[in-house]
Design a protein around this motif. Structure first.
Motif, PDB file in Angstrom:
ATOM      1  N   LEU A   1       5.131   3.525   6.569  1.00 44.18           N
ATOM      2  CA  LEU A   1       5.350   4.871   7.109  1.00 44.18           C
ATOM      3  C   LEU A   1       6.203   4.882   8.375  1.00 44.18           C
ATOM      4  N   MET A   2       6.235   3.766   9.094  1.00 45.89           N
ATOM      5  CA  MET A   2       6.875   3.721  10.408  1.00 45.89           C
ATOM      6  C   MET A   2       8.315   4.233  10.443  1.00 45.89           C
ATOM      7  N   PRO A   3       9.199   3.803   9.528  1.00 50.79           N
ATOM      8  CA  PRO A   3      10.593   4.275   9.608  1.00 50.79           C
ATOM      9  C   PRO A   3      10.707   5.797   9.570  1.00 50.79           C
ATOM     10  N   GLN A   4       9.932   6.454   8.694  1.00 53.09           N
ATOM     11  CA  GLN A   4       9.996   7.914   8.619  1.00 53.09           C
ATOM     12  C   GLN A   4       9.389   8.561   9.856  1.00 53.09           C
ATOM     13  N   LEU A   5       8.295   8.018  10.360  1.00 54.95           N
ATOM     14  CA  LEU A   5       7.672   8.590  11.559  1.00 54.95           C
ATOM     15  C   LEU A   5       8.627   8.541  12.737  1.00 54.95           C
ATOM     16  N   GLU A   6       9.297   7.414  12.895  1.00 53.67           N
ATOM     17  CA  GLU A   6      10.199   7.254  14.044  1.00 53.67           C
ATOM     18  C   GLU A   6      11.472   8.065  13.890  1.00 53.67           C
TER      19      GLU A   6
ATOM     20  N   GLY B   1       5.956  11.187  15.877  1.00 52.48           N
ATOM     21  CA  GLY B   1       5.750  11.534  14.480  1.00 52.48           C
ATOM     22  C   GLY B   1       4.288  11.411  14.109  1.00 52.48           C
ATOM     23  N   THR B   2       3.863  12.201  13.135  1.00 57.36           N
ATOM     24  CA  THR B   2       2.478  12.168  12.674  1.00 57.36           C
ATOM     25  C   THR B   2       2.419  12.275  11.158  1.00 57.36           C
ATOM     26  N   ASP B   3       1.366  11.697  10.589  1.00 57.38           N
ATOM     27  CA  ASP B   3       1.095  11.837   9.163  1.00 57.38           C
ATOM     28  C   ASP B   3      -0.388  12.116   8.976  1.00 57.38           C
TER      29      ASP B   3
ATOM     30  N   ASP C   1      -3.694   9.779   8.580  1.00 60.42           N
ATOM     31  CA  ASP C   1      -4.249   9.761   9.942  1.00 60.42           C
ATOM     32  C   ASP C   1      -3.537   8.750  10.839  1.00 60.42           C
ATOM     33  N   VAL C   2      -2.209   8.711  10.763  1.00 62.89           N
ATOM     34  CA  VAL C   2      -1.407   7.813  11.588  1.00 62.89           C
ATOM     35  C   VAL C   2      -0.490   8.649  12.469  1.00 62.89           C
ATOM     36  N   ALA C   3      -0.332   8.236  13.726  1.00 61.46           N
ATOM     37  CA  ALA C   3       0.574   8.928  14.640  1.00 61.46           C
ATOM     38  C   ALA C   3       1.323   7.905  15.476  1.00 61.46           C
ATOM     39  N   LEU C   4       2.558   8.254  15.807  1.00 70.81           N
ATOM     40  CA  LEU C   4       3.405   7.436  16.667  1.00 70.81           C
ATOM     41  C   LEU C   4       3.754   8.254  17.899  1.00 70.81           C
TER      42      LEU C   4
END
Length: 484
Positions: free
Chosen positions: A261-266, A143-145, A149-152
């Motif tokens: 943001l982590m829950p939505q990214l994952e 996932g990315t935002d 500027d965060v990416a998993l």
């Protein structure tokens, strides 16, 4: 300059050592004061950071990326630089337009989840993660935002015995607290630097949700996506940007924002934000005085969009928002960030001043419109990631456009359209050509380009895929694609 700076620090330390006994002597003049203990070098020496570094550096990774030339986070801000190390790919590869670069990241889950920056992996067609213990893994974007500027990303293959670090509380940091940065500046793996938190809540005009931590810990190209630690060994930020041409001024995404943001990214691979539908500006002391308000902080509503959640709730221009769901609003930026972290569809209570009187408004939050075209970029980025098949077998793919079906008379509206074939590649040897549509692999239907690219990526080296292709206006044929 570094030598002069170190010298000045030593001079300052020496001055303190000299000053302390003088102060102690002054204090002993009072008859009731106990005799002071002599100062020792051991008591005044700063503790070593070595135990902290040894406990966490195994979770810090190098992220090597092959990406489309446009996918390296090059913004239009002349004052701030993203610092993703790397350069042009091999010359003579003009058809591929691939660039190579190296950033940093850190493992937050023993299953192989890694946090880094979006601009490190944006447009990636291949990602390789190198660990401190010498192991390396291919990785995929989870996932990315782009707006923060965060990416998993996730390590692929058999992952075990991974060292991990956890996200700490960035709100607990005070200006002046010590922080430690670990990353891969200029490809120098596991480089460590230390400094202090220089400031909080910095808006560097890189996006609508800027809330950066500022640090003077040395960070350079290649540190992008790496962790900023507190002295407990917790990650309090993701190193993201530096001042162009400056030294000692770096910025990190706060860990508390990343945790939100982590829950939505994952789960979803992207971030959906709530929305009020208003224009705002900061409430200043002068404006508060002119509006005869009893408060000096808040967000003034400058306009209310038609048919917006705020408009439907009865909000008006010149309302001053001072709290949302009981949380104080100190500025327009704070209100924007707070609303964005809420779930669309929820109902929030806004405390506002209207005509000098405080009242509460209940607003059902909407979904923020995609003004920046982030969703479209994420879809393109996803296709490019799936099309890493070009790097393995030399074929570029896209989904079948219904207009092509109508124009060419294809029998199927599903499949993977071949858009490019590299000369001398396995795809060319299999007699694949642009315009063909792959409709089956090993006698099983293929619905789209992403599905075929995934099959190619997972196919064992040395195997052969039996493809059924449709040639517009001609018919369907079999092709044998050898996987190197």
């Amino acid at each position: 300059m570094i030598k002069r700076l170190n010298a000045s620090r030593r001079a300052l330390t020496g001055a303190l050592i000299v000053a302390l006994p003088v102060l102690a002597q002054a204090q002993t003049a009072a008859p009731s004061a106990p005799p002071p203990q002599p100062a020792t070098r051991e008591a005044q020496a700063l503790p070593s950071l070595a135990p902290l570094v040894e406990s966490v550096k195994g979770a810090v990774v190098n992220v090597d990326v092959q990406a489309k030339a446009s996918g390296f986070g090059q913004g239009d801000n002349p004052f701030f630089d993203r610092f993703f190390g790397g350069g042009e790919g091999g010359r003579g590869q003009r058809r591929e337009q691939i660039r190579q670069g190296s950033g940093s990241g850190f493992i937050i889950d023993a299953k192989g989840l890694v946090l880094t920056n979006n601009h490190v992996v944006e447009g990636a067609v291949a990602i390789r993660v190198r660990l401190d213990d010498g192991r390396s893994f291919d990785a995929e974007v989870v996932g990315t935002d782009p707006l923060t500027d965060v990416a998993l990303i996730r390590l692929k293959g058999k992952v075990e015995n991974l060292l991990t670090v956890k996200l700490g509380d960035s709100d607990a940091l005070r200006v002046g607290d010590w922080v430690v940065a670990i990353g891969n500046p200029f490809g120098l793996a596991s480089s460590v630097s230390s400094g202090i938190l220089s400031a909080r809540a910095r808006d560097i005009h890189s996006g609508p949700y800027d809330d950066f931590l500022q640090t003077d810990a040395a960070i350079n190209p290649g540190n992008s996506g790496g962790p900023l630690f507190n002295l407990k060994g917790e990650v309090v930020g993701i190193n993201t940007a530096i001042v162009g041409g400056g030294t000692g001024i770096g910025f990190a995404v706060p860990s508390n924002l990343v945790k939100a943001l982590m829950p939505q990214l994952e789960k979803d691979g992207a971030v959906t934000r709530a929305w009020l539908g208003i224009g705002i500006q900061d409430l200043t002391q002068d404006l508060a005085k002119a509006m005869q308000l009893p408060v000096n902080e808040g967000a003034i509503v400058s306009q209310v969009n038609d048919n917006s959640p705020a408009g439907k709730a009865g909000m008006k221009a010149d309302d001053v928002i001072v709290a949302i769901d009981g949380q104080k609003v100190g500025s327009g930026g704070q209100l924007t960030r707070t609303v964005a972290l809420k779930k669309p569809g929820t109902t929030s209570t806004l405390d506002v001043f209207r005509d000098g009187k405080r009242q509460a408004l209940k607003v059902q939050l909407g979904t923020r419109p995609d003004r920046e075209g982030v969703s479209a970029r994420q879809r393109r980025g996803g296709e490019e990631t799936e099309q890493s098949s070009k790097a393995r077998v030399g074929v570029s793919l896209s989904n079948v456009d219904p207009r092509i079906v109508e124009r060419t008379g294809l029998r199927s509206e599903q499949g993977a359209l071949v858009t490019d074939v590299l000369p001398g590649s396995p795809a060319e040897r299999a007699e694949l050509a642009p315009g063909m549509v792959v409709v089956e692999v090993d006698r099983k239907p293929v619905r789209n380009a992403e599905e075929l690219a995934k099959i190619i990526r997972k196919a064992p080296a040395g195997s052969t895929l039996l493809l059924r292709v449709e040639v517009p206006g001609s018919g369907r044929y079999l092709r044998a694609l050898h996987i190197p």
